[in-house]
Design a protein around this motif. Structure first.
Motif, mmCIF file in Angstrom:
data_model
loop_
_atom_site.group_PDB
_atom_site.id
_atom_site.type_symbol
_atom_site.label_atom_id
_atom_site.label_comp_id
_atom_site.label_asym_id
_atom_site.label_seq_id
_atom_site.Cartn_x
_atom_site.Cartn_y
_atom_site.Cartn_z
ATOM 1 N N LEU A 269 6.758 10.236 -28.805
ATOM 2 C CA LEU A 269 6.899 9.069 -27.931
ATOM 3 C C LEU A 269 8.366 8.651 -27.866
ATOM 4 N N ALA A 270 8.853 8.478 -26.641
ATOM 5 C CA ALA A 270 10.250 8.094 -26.432
ATOM 6 C C ALA A 270 10.326 7.136 -25.258
ATOM 7 N N SER A 271 11.135 6.119 -25.413
ATOM 8 C CA SER A 271 11.263 5.101 -24.384
ATOM 9 C C SER A 271 11.825 5.696 -23.094
ATOM 10 N N GLY A 272 11.163 5.376 -21.992
ATOM 11 C CA GLY A 272 11.624 5.829 -20.686
ATOM 12 C C GLY A 272 11.053 7.134 -20.219
ATOM 13 N N THR A 273 10.442 7.896 -21.121
ATOM 14 C CA THR A 273 9.849 9.188 -20.727
ATOM 15 C C THR A 273 8.364 9.206 -21.077
ATOM 16 N N THR A 274 8.045 9.458 -22.323
ATOM 17 C CA THR A 274 6.637 9.515 -22.720
ATOM 18 C C THR A 274 6.050 8.126 -22.946
ATOM 19 N N LEU A 275 6.901 7.113 -23.051
ATOM 20 C CA LEU A 275 6.438 5.721 -23.133
ATOM 21 C C LEU A 275 7.264 4.873 -22.187
ATOM 22 N N GLN A 276 6.578 4.103 -21.340
ATOM 23 C CA GLN A 276 7.270 3.260 -20.373
ATOM 24 C C GLN A 276 6.623 1.879 -20.323
ATOM 25 N N LEU A 277 7.445 0.858 -20.196
ATOM 26 C CA LEU A 277 6.962 -0.495 -19.942
ATOM 27 C C LEU A 277 7.003 -0.700 -18.438
ATOM 28 N N ILE A 278 5.832 -0.764 -17.801
ATOM 29 C CA ILE A 278 5.793 -0.731 -16.337
ATOM 30 C C ILE A 278 5.475 -2.081 -15.727
ATOM 31 N N GLY A 279 5.568 -3.156 -16.509
ATOM 32 C CA GLY A 279 5.294 -4.482 -15.987
ATOM 33 C C GLY A 279 3.827 -4.837 -16.086
ATOM 34 N N ASP A 280 3.529 -6.099 -15.773
ATOM 35 C CA ASP A 280 2.157 -6.602 -15.837
ATOM 36 C C ASP A 280 1.558 -6.374 -17.226
ATOM 37 N N HIS A 281 2.412 -6.492 -18.255
ATOM 38 C CA HIS A 281 1.999 -6.334 -19.658
ATOM 39 C C HIS A 281 1.354 -4.977 -19.927
ATOM 40 N N THR A 282 1.806 -3.952 -19.227
ATOM 41 C CA THR A 282 1.198 -2.630 -19.355
ATOM 42 C C THR A 282 2.193 -1.620 -19.931
ATOM 43 N N VAL A 283 1.754 -0.918 -20.984
ATOM 44 C CA VAL A 283 2.513 0.174 -21.579
ATOM 45 C C VAL A 283 1.905 1.478 -21.081
ATOM 46 N N ARG A 284 2.725 2.317 -20.473
ATOM 47 C CA ARG A 284 2.237 3.607 -19.962
ATOM 48 C C ARG A 284 2.617 4.706 -20.942
ATOM 49 N N ILE A 285 1.625 5.475 -21.352
ATOM 50 C CA ILE A 285 1.842 6.640 -22.206
ATOM 51 C C ILE A 285 1.606 7.886 -21.368
ATOM 52 N N TRP A 286 2.599 8.765 -21.343
ATOM 53 C CA TRP A 286 2.483 10.011 -20.585
ATOM 54 C C TRP A 286 2.931 11.148 -21.489
ATOM 55 N N LEU A 287 2.007 12.057 -21.791
ATOM 56 C CA LEU A 287 2.298 13.153 -22.708
ATOM 57 C C LEU A 287 2.025 14.491 -22.027
ATOM 58 N N PRO A 288 3.018 15.372 -21.949
ATOM 59 C CA PRO A 288 2.766 16.698 -21.374
ATOM 60 C C PRO A 288 1.777 17.475 -22.233
ATOM 61 N N ALA A 289 1.103 18.419 -21.619
ATOM 62 C CA ALA A 289 0.043 19.163 -22.299
ATOM 63 C C ALA A 289 0.548 19.906 -23.529
ATOM 64 N N ARG A 290 1.837 20.275 -23.556
ATOM 65 C CA ARG A 290 2.367 21.027 -24.698
ATOM 66 C C ARG A 290 2.348 20.206 -25.985
ATOM 67 N N LEU A 291 2.230 18.879 -25.858
ATOM 68 C CA LEU A 291 2.201 18.029 -27.049
ATOM 69 C C LEU A 291 0.785 17.740 -27.527
ATOM 70 N N LEU A 292 -0.212 18.246 -26.815
ATOM 71 C CA LEU A 292 -1.599 17.978 -27.149
ATOM 72 C C LEU A 292 -2.203 19.144 -27.931
ATOM 73 N N LYS A 293 -3.319 18.892 -28.578
ATOM 74 C CA LYS A 293 -3.998 19.941 -29.328
ATOM 75 C C LYS A 293 -4.837 20.761 -28.354
ATOM 76 N N LEU A 294 -4.205 21.809 -27.823
ATOM 77 C CA LEU A 294 -4.833 22.665 -26.826
ATOM 78 C C LEU A 294 -4.490 24.113 -27.132
ATOM 79 N N PRO A 295 -5.320 25.060 -26.679
ATOM 80 C CA PRO A 295 -4.940 26.472 -26.796
ATOM 81 C C PRO A 295 -3.609 26.706 -26.096
ATOM 82 N N GLU A 296 -2.835 27.681 -26.595
ATOM 83 C CA GLU A 296 -1.481 27.880 -26.097
ATOM 84 C C GLU A 296 -1.450 28.162 -24.600
ATOM 85 N N ASP A 297 -2.479 28.835 -24.057
ATOM 86 C CA ASP A 297 -2.464 29.156 -22.633
ATOM 87 C C ASP A 297 -2.834 27.961 -21.756
#
Length: 437
Positions: A269-297
């Motif tokens: 998690l990093a400010s401005g990329t994977t974590l964003q404060l988008i207003g209206d008291h909302t925190v947006r979390i955006w994580l690319p699939a490579r950071l998730l527990k998924l098969p490599e393909d």
């Protein structure tokens, strides 16, 4: 009178209505004192900040903490990547095995699938190399051929299980066979496959030895602990590295409970990329699939996105990023290392950190992964259709995964939203709402 005492006298004489000493002036002062008295200058400067905080307040003198941390914690050698760690493990293997594993690793890194073989992650490549290294040492010490048979693999698995657990034995057996599929093309053994499956079933019957019922302290309690740490950081009379660490740790527990994701994703998690404060008291979390527990393909697949709407959480993250996070360094990682400027806390240490915090507070270690169990258990117990909602919160594709690992409920539940487990209701509007795109 030395420069340290001169600075103290000047600050005390100036009083609260004069200007606060600024960053460059303080940095030059500390550098000069360090050249004169060495590391004692750091203790001197910490005292200077305490005096300054008493005159101008903790917030107005937070930059003193930045100056001190920059002087004490240097930028160290950049950590090795996962692929570099895998290469280190391969380098310790018998020479005939190295090229084959390196070659498969390079293909996997580029996303090129070889017929009959799946793509490997860097972590899997490293784990296979480590398992093969232990197997090679065992064979050498026992005078056995390195190519496994059903009997030799089972005997080795028994030895591992006697020292550790059936789960570890099953993992080692599977990794050894996975490795031989690459280093010895055409290798096949029904007996070895049977042994690996047998140990996998034993591990399933044994359960996870690292998970106990006592570790279920409740998601709400962990979430509240996060805000207790945040409040404690705010109340410290001096806003220095310790206050920044305490605020960071509070954000970790609160956000990990509300999210909740595995340590690898949390560490990214990093400010401005994977974590964003988008207003209206909302925190947006955006994580690319490579950071998730998924098969490599599947690591180039759909990203994970979640919106956390909470005035309380939003305000805490905003305050942290604006006033406490800069004390560490000028980077963007949400959870910066306290030992290495410019680096994030590693996923391994992040889980250990959560365990340390909960052990001190509750007498029970709850790692980040085990925190997910606490969330899922409360959801299963208290929400209607709890199994489905727990699977949704944890990111499981299959509800059966959640039921198998996390559903400890007795079937008695009251229909309510997940936020009721975390925050008080304000009027008729939940303070925290979780939405997923």
């Amino acid at each position: 009178m030395n420069a340290h005492l001169t600075l103290l006298c000047a600050m005390r004489a100036a009083g609260p209505h004069s200007g606060v000493p600024q960053h460059d002036e303080l940095q030059e002062h500390l550098q000069d004192r360090f050249s004169e008295v060495g590391k004692s200058a750091w203790a001197e400067f910490a005292h200077v900040q305490r005096v300054a905080s008493g005159i101008w307040g903790a917030e107005a003198t937070a930059h003193f903490g930045q100056v001190l941390r920059a002087a004490r914690v240097s930028v160290k050698t950049k950590r090795k990547t996962d692929w570099q760690l895998a290469e280190d493990a391969i380098e310790r293997l018998p020479r005939p095995w190295r090229d084959a594993l390196r070659g498969h690793g390079e293909l996997s890194k580029r996303g090129e699938r070889v017929k009959g073989a799946r793509l490997w992650s860097a972590a899997h490549l490293r784990n296979v190399a480590l398992a093969l290294g232990r197997w090679a040492n065992h064979c050498h010490a026992s005078g056995l051929p390195q190519t496994p048979t059903g009997a030799s693999l089972d005997a080795y698995s028994r030895a591992v299980a006697n020292r550790t657990t059936a789960r570890t034995a099953a993992d080692y057996a599977a990794r050894i066979l996975s490795g031989f599929s690459i280093i010895a093309p055409g290798f096949s053994s029904e007996a070895c496959d049977f042994v690996a499956q047998d140990w996998k079933e034993r591990a399933a019957e044994e359960g996870c030895s690292t998970k106990t019922g006592s570790q279920l302290v409740g998601a709400r309690r962990i979430y509240d602990l996060g805000f207790e740490l945040i409040d404690s950081a705010r109340e410290r009379p001096v806003r220095g590295p310790q206050a920044a660490k305490e605020f960071r740790n509070g954000i970790l527990l609160a956000l990990a409970t509300a999210l909740p994701q595995r340590a690898r994703a949390m560490s990214a998690l990093a400010s401005g990329t994977t974590l964003q404060l988008i207003g209206d008291h909302t925190v947006r979390i955006w994580l690319p699939a490579r950071l998730l527990k998924l098969p490599e393909d599947q690591k180039n697949g759909e990203p994970f996105e979640r919106l956390l709407t909470s005035q309380k959480l939003y305000a805490a993250v905003e305050e942290y990023l604006e006033k406490f996070r800069p004390i560490f360094d000028d980077g963007t990682f949400l959870f910066p290392s306290s030992l290495n400027r410019g680096e994030a806390v590693t996923e391994k240490h992040l889980g250990r950190l959560a365990g340390d915090l909960t052990a001190r507070a509750f007498g029970v270690r709850v790692s980040l992964h085990r925190l997910r169990d606490n969330v899922a258990t409360e959801v299963s117990e208290h929400l209607s259709a709890g199994g489905r909602k727990a699977a949704y919160l944890l990111g499981h594709k299959d509800e059966r995964t959640t039921r198998r690992h996390y559903d400890h409920s007795q079937g008695i539940a009251v229909a309510q939203e997940f936020i009721d487990l975390l925050e008080e209701r304000r009027a008729d509007v939940p303070d925290l709402a979780l939405r997923m795109r």
